[in-house]
Design a protein around this motif. Structure first.
Motif, PDB file in Angstrom:
ATOM      1  N   THR A   3      11.360   0.945 -18.334  1.00 20.54           N
ATOM      2  CA  THR A   3      11.369   2.070 -17.396  1.00 20.54           C
ATOM      3  C   THR A   3      10.908   1.666 -15.999  1.00 20.54           C
ATOM      4  OG1 THR A   3       9.129   2.670 -18.074  1.00 20.54           O
ATOM      5  CG2 THR A   3      10.954   3.736 -19.247  1.00 20.54           C
ATOM      6  N   LYS A   4      10.768   0.378 -15.771  1.00 24.21           N
ATOM      7  CA  LYS A   4      10.283  -0.093 -14.474  1.00 24.21           C
ATOM      8  C   LYS A   4      11.255   0.321 -13.364  1.00 24.21           C
ATOM      9  CE  LYS A   4       8.326  -4.266 -12.478  1.00 24.21           C
ATOM     10  NZ  LYS A   4       7.982  -5.670 -12.734  1.00 24.21           N
ATOM     11  N   ILE A   5      10.703   0.795 -12.264  1.00 29.15           N
ATOM     12  CA  ILE A   5      11.511   1.236 -11.128  1.00 29.15           C
ATOM     13  C   ILE A   5      11.859   0.006 -10.276  1.00 29.15           C
ATOM     14  CG2 ILE A   5      11.495   2.656  -9.029  1.00 29.15           C
ATOM     15  CD1 ILE A   5       9.484   4.498 -10.552  1.00 29.15           C
ATOM     16  N   PRO A   6      13.122  -0.165  -9.879  1.00 29.21           N
ATOM     17  CA  PRO A   6      13.530  -1.358  -9.134  1.00 29.21           C
ATOM     18  C   PRO A   6      13.237  -1.278  -7.629  1.00 29.21           C
ATOM     19  CG  PRO A   6      15.448  -0.030  -9.584  1.00 29.21           C
ATOM     20  CD  PRO A   6      14.278   0.655 -10.260  1.00 29.21           C
ATOM     21  N   ILE A   7      12.020  -0.863  -7.327  1.00 29.48           N
ATOM     22  CA  ILE A   7      11.531  -0.823  -5.944  1.00 29.48           C
ATOM     23  C   ILE A   7      10.165  -1.492  -5.975  1.00 29.48           C
ATOM     24  CG2 ILE A   7      10.807   0.626  -4.012  1.00 29.48           C
ATOM     25  CD1 ILE A   7      12.654   2.828  -5.205  1.00 29.48           C
ATOM     26  N   SER A   8       9.995  -2.520  -5.142  1.00 36.08           N
ATOM     27  CA  SER A   8       8.743  -3.269  -5.177  1.00 36.08           C
ATOM     28  C   SER A   8       8.235  -3.556  -3.776  1.00 36.08           C
ATOM     29  CB  SER A   8       8.938  -4.580  -5.940  1.00 36.08           C
ATOM     30  OG  SER A   8       9.833  -5.435  -5.245  1.00 36.08           O
ATOM     31  N   VAL A   9       7.012  -4.083  -3.753  1.00 32.17           N
ATOM     32  CA  VAL A   9       6.409  -4.526  -2.501  1.00 32.17           C
ATOM     33  C   VAL A   9       6.074  -6.007  -2.614  1.00 32.17           C
ATOM     34  CG1 VAL A   9       5.466  -2.262  -1.922  1.00 32.17           C
ATOM     35  CG2 VAL A   9       4.051  -3.890  -3.201  1.00 32.17           C
ATOM     36  N   LEU A  10       6.092  -6.661  -1.487  1.00 30.71           N
ATOM     37  CA  LEU A  10       5.623  -8.038  -1.324  1.00 30.71           C
ATOM     38  C   LEU A  10       4.562  -7.951  -0.239  1.00 30.71           C
ATOM     39  CD1 LEU A  10       5.856 -11.176  -1.600  1.00 30.71           C
ATOM     40  CD2 LEU A  10       7.550 -11.056   0.213  1.00 30.71           C
ATOM     41  N   VAL A  11       3.343  -8.391  -0.538  1.00 28.96           N
ATOM     42  CA  VAL A  11       2.254  -8.312   0.426  1.00 28.96           C
ATOM     43  C   VAL A  11       1.803  -9.721   0.770  1.00 28.96           C
ATOM     44  CG1 VAL A  11       0.002  -7.331   0.977  1.00 28.96           C
ATOM     45  CG2 VAL A  11       1.516  -6.142  -0.631  1.00 28.96           C
ATOM     46  N   VAL A  12       2.076 -10.141   1.998  1.00 30.21           N
ATOM     47  CA  VAL A  12       1.644 -11.445   2.480  1.00 30.21           C
ATOM     48  C   VAL A  12       0.225 -11.278   3.026  1.00 30.21           C
ATOM     49  CG1 VAL A  12       2.091 -13.322   4.106  1.00 30.21           C
ATOM     50  CG2 VAL A  12       4.015 -12.117   3.021  1.00 30.21           C
ATOM     51  N   ILE A  13      -0.748 -11.803   2.298  1.00 26.80           N
ATOM     52  CA  ILE A  13      -2.148 -11.721   2.715  1.00 26.80           C
ATOM     53  C   ILE A  13      -2.437 -12.966   3.550  1.00 26.80           C
ATOM     54  CG2 ILE A  13      -4.542 -11.595   1.951  1.00 26.80           C
ATOM     55  CD1 ILE A  13      -3.504 -10.314  -0.665  1.00 26.80           C
ATOM     56  N   HIS A  14      -2.938 -12.728   4.773  1.00 32.29           N
ATOM     57  CA  HIS A  14      -3.130 -13.855   5.689  1.00 32.29           C
ATOM     58  C   HIS A  14      -4.333 -13.625   6.591  1.00 32.29           C
ATOM     59  CE1 HIS A  14      -1.636 -11.687   9.246  1.00 32.29           C
ATOM     60  NE2 HIS A  14      -0.911 -11.037   8.347  1.00 32.29           N
ATOM     61  N   THR A  15      -4.776 -14.717   7.192  1.00 38.95           N
ATOM     62  CA  THR A  15      -5.885 -14.687   8.145  1.00 38.95           C
ATOM     63  C   THR A  15      -5.312 -14.715   9.560  1.00 38.95           C
ATOM     64  OG1 THR A  15      -6.041 -17.091   8.179  1.00 38.95           O
ATOM     65  CG2 THR A  15      -7.390 -15.942   6.526  1.00 38.95           C
ATOM     66  N   PRO A  16      -6.124 -14.415  10.576  1.00 47.33           N
ATOM     67  CA  PRO A  16      -5.619 -14.483  11.955  1.00 47.33           C
ATOM     68  C   PRO A  16      -5.104 -15.876  12.348  1.00 47.33           C
ATOM     69  CG  PRO A  16      -7.663 -13.233  11.895  1.00 47.33           C
ATOM     70  CD  PRO A  16      -7.484 -13.849  10.520  1.00 47.33           C
ATOM     71  N   ASP A  17      -5.663 -16.929  11.736  1.00 44.41           N
ATOM     72  CA  ASP A  17      -5.183 -18.284  12.049  1.00 44.41           C
ATOM     73  C   ASP A  17      -4.030 -18.716  11.127  1.00 44.41           C
ATOM     74  OD1 ASP A  17      -6.582 -18.765   9.712  1.00 44.41           O
ATOM     75  OD2 ASP A  17      -7.817 -20.375  10.530  1.00 44.41           O
ATOM     76  N   LEU A  18      -3.438 -17.742  10.437  1.00 46.43           N
ATOM     77  CA  LEU A  18      -2.211 -17.888   9.646  1.00 46.43           C
ATOM     78  C   LEU A  18      -2.354 -18.749   8.390  1.00 46.43           C
ATOM     79  CD1 LEU A  18       0.474 -18.071  12.469  1.00 46.43           C
ATOM     80  CD2 LEU A  18      -0.656 -16.090  11.453  1.00 46.43           C
ATOM     81  N   ARG A  19      -3.525 -18.681   7.762  1.00 47.62           N
ATOM     82  CA  ARG A  19      -3.647 -19.196   6.399  1.00 47.62           C
ATOM     83  C   ARG A  19      -3.197 -18.069   5.475  1.00 47.62           C
ATOM     84  NH1 ARG A  19      -9.496 -20.379   5.907  1.00 47.62           N
ATOM     85  NH2 ARG A  19      -9.556 -19.073   7.753  1.00 47.62           N
ATOM     86  N   VAL A  20      -2.486 -18.435   4.437  1.00 50.08           N
ATOM     87  CA  VAL A  20      -1.857 -17.459   3.545  1.00 50.08           C
ATOM     88  C   VAL A  20      -2.396 -17.635   2.130  1.00 50.08           C
ATOM     89  CG1 VAL A  20       0.356 -16.727   2.544  1.00 50.08           C
ATOM     90  CG2 VAL A  20       0.235 -17.403   4.954  1.00 50.08           C
ATOM     91  N   LEU A  21      -2.667 -16.513   1.472  1.00 50.83           N
ATOM     92  CA  LEU A  21      -3.112 -16.531   0.086  1.00 50.83           C
ATOM     93  C   LEU A  21      -1.895 -16.569  -0.827  1.00 50.83           C
ATOM     94  CD1 LEU A  21      -5.321 -16.237  -2.107  1.00 50.83           C
ATOM     95  CD2 LEU A  21      -5.027 -13.750  -1.889  1.00 50.83           C
ATOM     96  N   LEU A  22      -1.862 -17.568  -1.710  1.00 55.16           N
ATOM     97  CA  LEU A  22      -0.831 -17.632  -2.743  1.00 55.16           C
ATOM     98  C   LEU A  22      -1.473 -17.603  -4.118  1.00 55.16           C
ATOM     99  CD1 LEU A  22       1.836 -20.263  -1.603  1.00 55.16           C
ATOM    100  CD2 LEU A  22       1.877 -17.778  -1.373  1.00 55.16           C
ATOM    101  N   LEU A  23      -0.733 -17.053  -5.076  1.00 58.55           N
ATOM    102  CA  LEU A  23      -1.196 -16.916  -6.452  1.00 58.55           C
ATOM    103  C   LEU A  23      -0.220 -17.636  -7.378  1.00 58.55           C
ATOM    104  CD1 LEU A  23      -1.787 -13.062  -6.230  1.00 58.55           C
ATOM    105  CD2 LEU A  23      -3.479 -14.861  -5.834  1.00 58.55           C
ATOM    106  N   GLU A  24      -0.750 -18.330  -8.380  1.00 53.43           N
ATOM    107  CA  GLU A  24       0.092 -19.001  -9.362  1.00 53.43           C
ATOM    108  C   GLU A  24       0.294 -18.081 -10.563  1.00 53.43           C
ATOM    109  OE1 GLU A  24       0.421 -23.235 -11.762  1.00 53.43           O
ATOM    110  OE2 GLU A  24      -1.558 -22.538 -11.132  1.00 53.43           O
TER     111      GLU A  24
END
Length: 149
Positions: A3-24
């Motif tokens: 029943t999952k709805i095919p609408i999602s979000v992608l959230v790019v979490i980042h710092t002001p100096d453009l380091r990005v959080l990634l998850l495995e």
């Protein structure tokens, strides 16, 4: 079928100096991504989906930081091995891209059933590590977005 709805979000979490959080991903070791997740109901606002998913996946309270709707949508085919989560006949998802700026590499508490590890990386390295083309493309747009702040 699911029943999952095919609408999602992608959230790019980042710092002001453009380091990005990634998850495995726990279900696909070696696959790295930003926070993602589907809406919980047709009436859940996208910003609320972002807040919920960020808190669930990282322990970060997005209310204390700057969440921005990047006004970017990606439509992509759902991998066949994940289609069972959706109603019969659903083959595509629409992803809405957001950014969450945090002041520094804030502490992260992973949801162990979803993720194995996390890393704060310079944007170029983060984009190169993503398995998702839309995630990599979003991260590559960070310098231009930062220039507009």
């Amino acid at each position: 079928m699911g029943t999952k709805i095919p609408i999602s979000v992608l959230v790019v979490i980042h710092t002001p100096d453009l380091r990005v959080l990634l998850l495995e991903r726990a279900d696909h070791p070696g696959f790295w991504q930003s926070v993602t997740g589907s809406v919980d109901g047709a009436d859940e606002p996208l910003a609320e989906t972002c807040r919920r998913e960020v808190l669930e996946e990282t322990g970060i309270d997005s209310a204390a930081h700057v969440l921005t709707d990047w006004q970017l949508q990606n439509r992509y085919e759902i991998y066949p091995h994940w289609r069972h989560r959706y109603p019969e006949g659903v083959t595509h998802n629409v992803e809405h891209v957001f950014g969450l700026m945090v002041p520094d590499a804030v502490p992260v508490t992973l949801a162990p059933r979803e993720h194995l590890a996390f890393a704060w990386l310079p944007w170029q390295e983060a984009a190169g590590r993503c398995f998702s083309w839309s995630n990599a493309e979003a991260i590559r747009s960070l310098p231009a977005r930062a220039a507009a702040w």
